[in-house]
Design a protein around this motif. Structure first.
Motif, PDB file in Angstrom:
ATOM      1  N   ASP A   1       0.431   2.558   2.539  1.00  0.00           N
ATOM      2  CA  ASP A   1       0.301   1.119   2.282  1.00  0.00           C
ATOM      3  C   ASP A   1       1.378   0.451   3.125  1.00  0.00           C
ATOM      4  OD1 ASP A   1       0.324  -1.464   1.286  1.00  0.00           O
ATOM      5  OD2 ASP A   1       0.222  -0.863  -0.816  1.00  0.00           O
TER       6      ASP A   1
ATOM      7  N   HIS B   1       3.922   2.017  -6.022  1.00  0.00           N
ATOM      8  CA  HIS B   1       4.872   1.535  -5.020  1.00  0.00           C
ATOM      9  C   HIS B   1       5.853   2.656  -4.643  1.00  0.00           C
ATOM     10  CE1 HIS B   1       4.320  -3.090  -5.696  1.00  0.00           C
ATOM     11  NE2 HIS B   1       3.363  -2.549  -4.993  1.00  0.00           N
TER      12      HIS B   1
ATOM     13  N   ILE C   1       4.398 -11.227   0.852  1.00  0.00           N
ATOM     14  CA  ILE C   1       3.347 -10.227   0.600  1.00  0.00           C
ATOM     15  C   ILE C   1       2.558 -10.614  -0.655  1.00  0.00           C
ATOM     16  CG2 ILE C   1       3.000  -7.830  -0.165  1.00  0.00           C
ATOM     17  CD1 ILE C   1       3.354  -7.971   2.769  1.00  0.00           C
ATOM     18  N   HIS C   2       3.242 -10.813  -1.760  1.00  0.00           N
ATOM     19  CA  HIS C   2       2.542 -11.338  -2.944  1.00  0.00           C
ATOM     20  C   HIS C   2       2.780 -12.851  -2.872  1.00  0.00           C
ATOM     21  CE1 HIS C   2       2.360  -7.331  -5.361  1.00  0.00           C
ATOM     22  NE2 HIS C   2       1.915  -7.226  -4.128  1.00  0.00           N
TER      23      HIS C   2
ATOM     24  N   GLU D   1      -7.105  -0.802   1.077  1.00  0.00           N
ATOM     25  CA  GLU D   1      -6.716  -2.217   1.006  1.00  0.00           C
ATOM     26  C   GLU D   1      -7.045  -2.921   2.317  1.00  0.00           C
ATOM     27  OE1 GLU D   1      -2.499  -2.912   0.549  1.00  0.00           O
ATOM     28  OE2 GLU D   1      -2.825  -4.968  -0.118  1.00  0.00           O
TER      29      GLU D   1
ATOM     30  N   ASP E   1      -0.832  -6.606   5.200  1.00  0.00           N
ATOM     31  CA  ASP E   1      -0.787  -5.682   4.065  1.00  0.00           C
ATOM     32  C   ASP E   1      -2.092  -4.892   4.038  1.00  0.00           C
ATOM     33  OD1 ASP E   1      -0.152  -4.433   1.700  1.00  0.00           O
ATOM     34  OD2 ASP E   1      -0.396  -6.208   0.429  1.00  0.00           O
TER      35      ASP E   1
ATOM     36  N   GLU F   1      -7.911  -4.519  -2.884  1.00  0.00           N
ATOM     37  CA  GLU F   1      -7.295  -3.194  -2.860  1.00  0.00           C
ATOM     38  C   GLU F   1      -7.611  -2.339  -4.096  1.00  0.00           C
ATOM     39  OE1 GLU F   1      -2.910  -3.354  -3.204  1.00  0.00           O
ATOM     40  OE2 GLU F   1      -3.087  -5.504  -2.860  1.00  0.00           O
TER      41      GLU F   1
ATOM     42  N   HIS G   1      -4.294  -9.863  -4.255  1.00  0.00           N
ATOM     43  CA  HIS G   1      -3.312 -10.950  -4.386  1.00  0.00           C
ATOM     44  C   HIS G   1      -3.443 -11.850  -3.174  1.00  0.00           C
ATOM     45  CE1 HIS G   1      -0.829  -8.673  -1.460  1.00  0.00           C
ATOM     46  NE2 HIS G   1      -1.187  -7.601  -2.158  1.00  0.00           N
TER      47      HIS G   1
ATOM     48  N   PHE H   1       7.350  -4.834   3.814  1.00  0.00           N
ATOM     49  CA  PHE H   1       7.913  -4.154   2.636  1.00  0.00           C
ATOM     50  C   PHE H   1       8.127  -2.705   3.049  1.00  0.00           C
ATOM     51  CE2 PHE H   1       3.331  -4.313   2.539  1.00  0.00           C
ATOM     52  CZ  PHE H   1       2.938  -3.005   2.312  1.00  0.00           C
TER      53      PHE H   1
HETATM   54  N1  GLY Z   1       0.892  -3.563  -0.626  1.00  0.00           N
HETATM   55  C1  GLY Z   1       1.882  -3.851  -1.582  1.00  0.00           C
HETATM   56  C2  GLY Z   1       1.317  -4.513  -2.789  1.00  0.00           C
HETATM   57  O1  GLY Z   1       0.284  -5.134  -2.707  1.00  0.00           O
HETATM   58  O2  GLY Z   1       1.901  -4.465  -3.854  1.00  0.00           O
END
Ligand code: GLY
Ligand code: MN
Length: 485
Positions: free
Chosen positions: A298, A281, A393-394, A437, A309, A414, A387, A267
Motif C-alpha cells: 500500500d 497499517h 491521504i485521508h 486499492e 494512494d 479499497e 476515503h 505515508f
Molecule cells: N493507504 C492508507 C490508508 O488508506 O489508510
C-alpha cells in the motif's frame, strides 16, 4: 543552477526584481525565499505560479471562496504546521499543514495567516536571524508574503500580539485551524474571551468543503502523483521476484517515486509479506517474504502537495496458490463493482454498504464466514471501502462519508480481507491478506480510475512476474546473501 547568486535583497529591490524578473535573471540574481519560485526553480514553476501548477490567481480565488463561506463579522486564523524534532536540534523533514498550504502556498514553518472580510489575507511571518540562516538557510518573511504569496498585508511575527487583538476585536466569531493551534494566538486575551463565549470554532468545516472539489490544476497534480506511484509500484512488483524482502521493496518504491519527481512518500509504505499483509497499517517492513506467500504493498507519494494512494497484492514467486486466488478474485470482483458504482450523487457510505454485502456473501460461499452476524465479518475487514484523497491521504476528514459525491472529488476504493494466522476457520486461508486499492475521480457522468495503469487481474500479474521480472544479477545475489545470512 550555475552562476546564480542567492542572497537576501532589501524589500524595494526585491519587489522590483519580481516585477522585472527577466532582466534580473540576465544579471544572475535571484532572491531565495526558502522554497522554490519560478525565478529560483524555473524547472518546477512557470511565471505566475506560487507552487508548481497552482497560479497566484487560483490562491486568490481560494481565499475569496473561503471568505464567502465564513459568516459575517468572523475571522479565520490558520497557523503553519510546527517543526517536529527527530532528536535534539535535528528536525524531521518538514511537512506543511494542508490548510495553511492551500490558503497561502507557503511551505515553511513559523507563520500565522489571518483571513477576514475587511483585512483580506494578512500574514504574520517569522524573521530569520543570522544564526538560523546559517543553520537552516533563508526563509520566507514579510517581503515574500507580499511579493510571492500575494498577501494583502504582512507583518513580522513579533507584531502579532499588537495587531491581532484589534483585528479580533471587530469580530464576533473566530474560526481557526485546530490541528495547528499555537499559544502565539490562543493565549491572547481577545481569543480567550471568544473561547469563553464558545465563539471559537474549527475552520476545517469550511476548508475541507473547498478542498474536496479539485480544480483542473489540482487534478493535473493528482493524476501525475497517481501515475508516478503506479510506475513505481509496477517496477517494484517486477523487482519482487529477485528481491523478496519487505525492506528492499519499500526502498525500491520510494526510490522510483522520488526519481520521478515526488518530494516524499504520502505515508510509510505498507509492505506486508504473508501474514503481515493482514496488519492493515503494517509499518515494520523488516521480514523476508516466504516463497509462495503474497506480498501486499500500500503506497502513495506526494507531488507538490498532492497525494496518491494505491494497493496491490501479488505472489513474488509468480504464481497465486488456489486459496490465494479464491480470496483475490472475491476482492477483485468487489473492487470492480464498487468502482462502477462511483458517480455523482452516490456516497462513499452507500458504496461501503454494497461492498460489505458482496464480501459477506462471498466469504460465506468460500466457507470462511459461517454465521450471519456481522461481528465475525468485521474481524476480517474492519476498514471502510474508501476515503477522500487530495492534499492529505485521508483528505477532508470532516466531510461525512454520507455526503453525495460530486464531480471533481477523488476517492479511494479499497476492498480487502485480512485473515490472521490464528484464524479459527479453514486452514488453507490462514495468514492471507489481500487489498486492492484504486483512486477514482468522480466525473460529470461517472468516474475515471487514476490508477488504472497498474494491472490487477490474476493472469496479467502472473504474466508480468514471469515474463518481465528483472534477472538475478551479480549485485542481487550478493545482496540476497548478505540479507539472508
Ligand atoms: N493507504 C492508507 C490508508 O488508506 O489508510
Ligand atoms: Mn487508502
Amino acid at each position: 543552477m550555475q552562476g546564480v547568486v542567492l542572497r537576501k535583497l532589501p524589500r524595494a529591490f526585491a519587489y522590483k526584481q519580481v516585477l522585472g524578473f527577466r532582466s534580473y535573471c540576465t544579471e544572475n540574481v535571484v532572491v531565495d525565499i526558502g522554497q522554490p519560485t519560478s525565478a529560483s526553480h524555473p524547472q518546477l514553476l512557470k511565471d505566475g505560479e506560487i507552487t508548481p501548477h497552482i497560479s497566484s490567481e487560483e490562491y486568490i480565488l481560494r481565499r475569496k471562496k473561503l471568505l464567502e463561506l465564513l459568516p459575517e463579522k468572523s475571522l479565520a486564523i490558520i497557523a503553519a504546521a510546527p517543526v517536529k524534532m527527530m532528536t535534539d536540534v535535528v528536525p524531521y523533514t518538514y511537512r506543511q499543514d494542508a490548510d495553511y498550504s492551500y490558503i497561502t502556498g507557503c511551505q515553511q514553518p513559523g507563520g500565522v495567516a489571518v483571513l477576514g472580510h475587511d483585512c483580506g489575507l494578512c500574514m504574520f511571518m517569522p524573521e530569520a536571524k543570522p544564526y538560523d540562516v546559517t543553520w537552516q538557510g533563508q526563509i520566507a518573511g514579510v517581503d515574500a508574503a507580499l511579493d510571492t504569496f500575494k498577501a494583502d498585508k504582512a507583518y513580522p511575527m513579533r507584531k502579532l500580539r499588537e495587531i491581532l487583538p484589534d483585528m479580533i476585536g471587530g469580530s464576533s466569531k473566530l474560526f481557526h485551524n485546530v490541528q495547528t493551534a499555537t499559544p502565539a494566538y490562543m493565549e491572547l486575551e481577545a481569543v480567550k474571551k471568544l473561547v469563553y463565549c464558545s465563539n471559537v470554532r474549527d475552520l476545517s468545516v469550511y476548508t475541507h468543503q473547498l478542498r474536496l472539489i479539485k480544480s483542473s490544476s489540482e487534478l493535473q497534480l493528482m493524476k501525475e502523483s497517481a501515475s508516478i506511484a503506479c510506475q513505481a509500484l509496477l517496477l517494484t512488483m517486477l523487482h519482487s521476484k529477485t528481491y523478496p524482502f519487505e525492506n528492499m521493496l519499500a526502498a525500491k518504491v520510494e526510490y522510483e517515486c522520488k526519481m520521478r519527481g515526488a518530494q516524499r512518500m504520502g505515508f510509510n509504505p505498507v509492505v506486508g509479506g504473508g501474514p503481515n499483509a493482514s496488519v492493515i497499517h503494517y509499518a515494520r517492513n523488516d521480514q523476508k517474504i516466504k516463497h509462495g506467500d503474497l506480498v501486499l504493498m500500500d503506497v502513495g507519494c506526494e507531488l507538490h502537495g498532492y497525494a496518491s494512494d494505491l494497493t496491490r497484492a501479488w505472489p513474488p514467486c509468480g504464481r497465486f496458490s488456489s486459496a490465494q486466488e479464491e480470496l483475490y478474485e472475491l476482492i477483485l470482483e468487489t473492487s470492480k463493482r464498487c468502482v462502477e458504482l462511483c458517480k455523482p450523487g452516490v456516497s462513499i457510505r452507500q458504496i461501503h454498504n454494497h461492498s460489505v454485502e458482496m464480501l459477506q456473501k462471498g466469504l460465506k460461499e468460500i466457507g470462511i464466514l459461517r454465521g450471519a452476524g456481522s461481528s465475525s465479518y468485521h474481524k476480517l475487514n474492519p476498514t471502510s471501502i474508501g476515503h477522500y484523497l487530495g492534499m492529505d491521504i485521508h483528505d477532508c476528514s470532516t466531510v461525512s462519508l454520507d455526503c453525495p459525491l460530486k464531480p471533481g472529488v477523488v476517492i479511494t476504493i479499497e476492498p480487502g480481507v485480512y485473515i490472521p494466522s490464528s484464524f479459527d476457520g479453514p486452514e488453507r486461508y490462514r495468514g492471507i491478506g489481500v487489498r486492492i486499492e484504486d483512486e477514482v475521480l468522480i466525473t460529470e457522468t461517472g468516474y475515471e480510475v487514476l490508477t488504472a495503469s497498474i494491472p490487477k487481474e490474476v493472469k496479467q500479474i502472473e504474466s508480468l512476474l514471469n515474463n518481465f521480472s528483472h534477472g538475478m544479477g551479480m549485485d542481487a545475489q550478493n545482496n540476497l546473501r548478505a540479507t539472508s545470512s
